[in-house]
Design a protein around this motif. Structure first.
Motif, PDB file in Angstrom:
ATOM      1  N   UNK A   1       0.821  -1.215   0.000  1.00 36.36           N
ATOM      2  CA  UNK A   1       0.000   0.000   0.000  1.00 36.36           C
ATOM      3  C   UNK A   1       0.856   1.267   0.000  1.00 36.36           C
ATOM      4  N   UNK A   2       2.070   1.203   0.523  1.00 35.08           N
ATOM      5  CA  UNK A   2       2.946   2.379   0.553  1.00 35.08           C
ATOM      6  C   UNK A   2       3.591   2.609  -0.804  1.00 35.08           C
ATOM      7  N   UNK A   3       4.075   1.548  -1.424  1.00 35.63           N
ATOM      8  CA  UNK A   3       4.829   1.683  -2.675  1.00 35.63           C
ATOM      9  C   UNK A   3       3.983   1.585  -3.930  1.00 35.63           C
ATOM     10  N   UNK A   4       2.713   1.214  -3.816  1.00 34.05           N
ATOM     11  CA  UNK A   4       1.846   1.042  -4.991  1.00 34.05           C
ATOM     12  C   UNK A   4       1.673   2.347  -5.770  1.00 34.05           C
ATOM     13  N   UNK A   5       1.695   3.479  -5.077  1.00 34.28           N
ATOM     14  CA  UNK A   5       1.607   4.792  -5.719  1.00 34.28           C
ATOM     15  C   UNK A   5       2.977   5.436  -5.587  1.00 34.28           C
ATOM     16  N   UNK A   6       3.539   5.824  -6.707  1.00 30.25           N
ATOM     17  CA  UNK A   6       4.872   6.427  -6.694  1.00 30.25           C
ATOM     18  C   UNK A   6       4.870   7.761  -5.956  1.00 30.25           C
ATOM     19  N   UNK A   7       6.012   8.087  -5.380  1.00 31.95           N
ATOM     20  CA  UNK A   7       6.188   9.403  -4.752  1.00 31.95           C
ATOM     21  C   UNK A   7       6.213  10.461  -5.848  1.00 31.95           C
ATOM     22  N   UNK A   8       5.845  11.668  -5.494  1.00 24.38           N
ATOM     23  CA  UNK A   8       5.884  12.790  -6.437  1.00 24.38           C
ATOM     24  C   UNK A   8       7.328  13.063  -6.835  1.00 24.38           C
TER      25      UNK A   8
END
Length: 147
Positions: A4-11
């Motif tokens: 859940x933390x890494x599924x969406x890339x950081x800006x």
């Protein structure tokens, strides 16, 4: 490995920079408010936007009781133009500080929120005052008439 933390890339860093720099234009923290109040010339007015009973039960020393629903133009004219207001409420679970900040911004006044509110203040190890100051008691009765 995805979660859940890494599924969406950081800006991207330049987007993150703009975002985090902008946060400081909207909020400050309890430590910085305490430090500024301790200086004797904080450069802002601290508004406790909770109800009078909660204010009397415990508030940041130096704060003024002004429930967010009582923030109106006639009341805010008590302060010089350009005065910076800092709002706070019970804590991160409460949106009263944002409601107060919204009312102040709609009146064209500079405003920030004290992140953490009373909860953050206590978490930092700072003490609360109890009771109503004489001026707050007078202002409360006047402000209660204006909505």
């Amino acid at each position: 490995m995805s979660n859940a933390v890494t599924a969406v890339s950081a800006a991207p860093p330049e987007v993150a920079l703009a975002h985090f720099e902008a946060e400081f234009t909207f909020e400050t923290d309890c430590w910085d408010v305490h430090d500024a109040l301790s200086s004797g010339e904080p450069g802002f007015v601290l508004l406790d936007v909770r109800g009078p009973a909660l204010f009397a039960a415990g508030h940041v020393p130096g704060a003024i009781s002004l429930p967010h629903g009582k923030i109106i133009g006639s009341r805010m004219r008590e302060w010089p133009e350009g005065t910076l207001f800092i709002t706070y409420c019970a804590g991160p679970h409460c949106n009263g500080a944002a409601r107060g900040a919204l009312r102040l911004a709609r009146l064209g006044l500079p405003v920030k929120i004290m992140a953490g509110g009373i909860t953050g203040w206590i978490d930092e190890g700072f003490t609360l005052e109890t009771g109503l100051a004489d001026s707050d008691a007078r202002n409360r009765s006047t402000a209660d008439l204006e909505v």
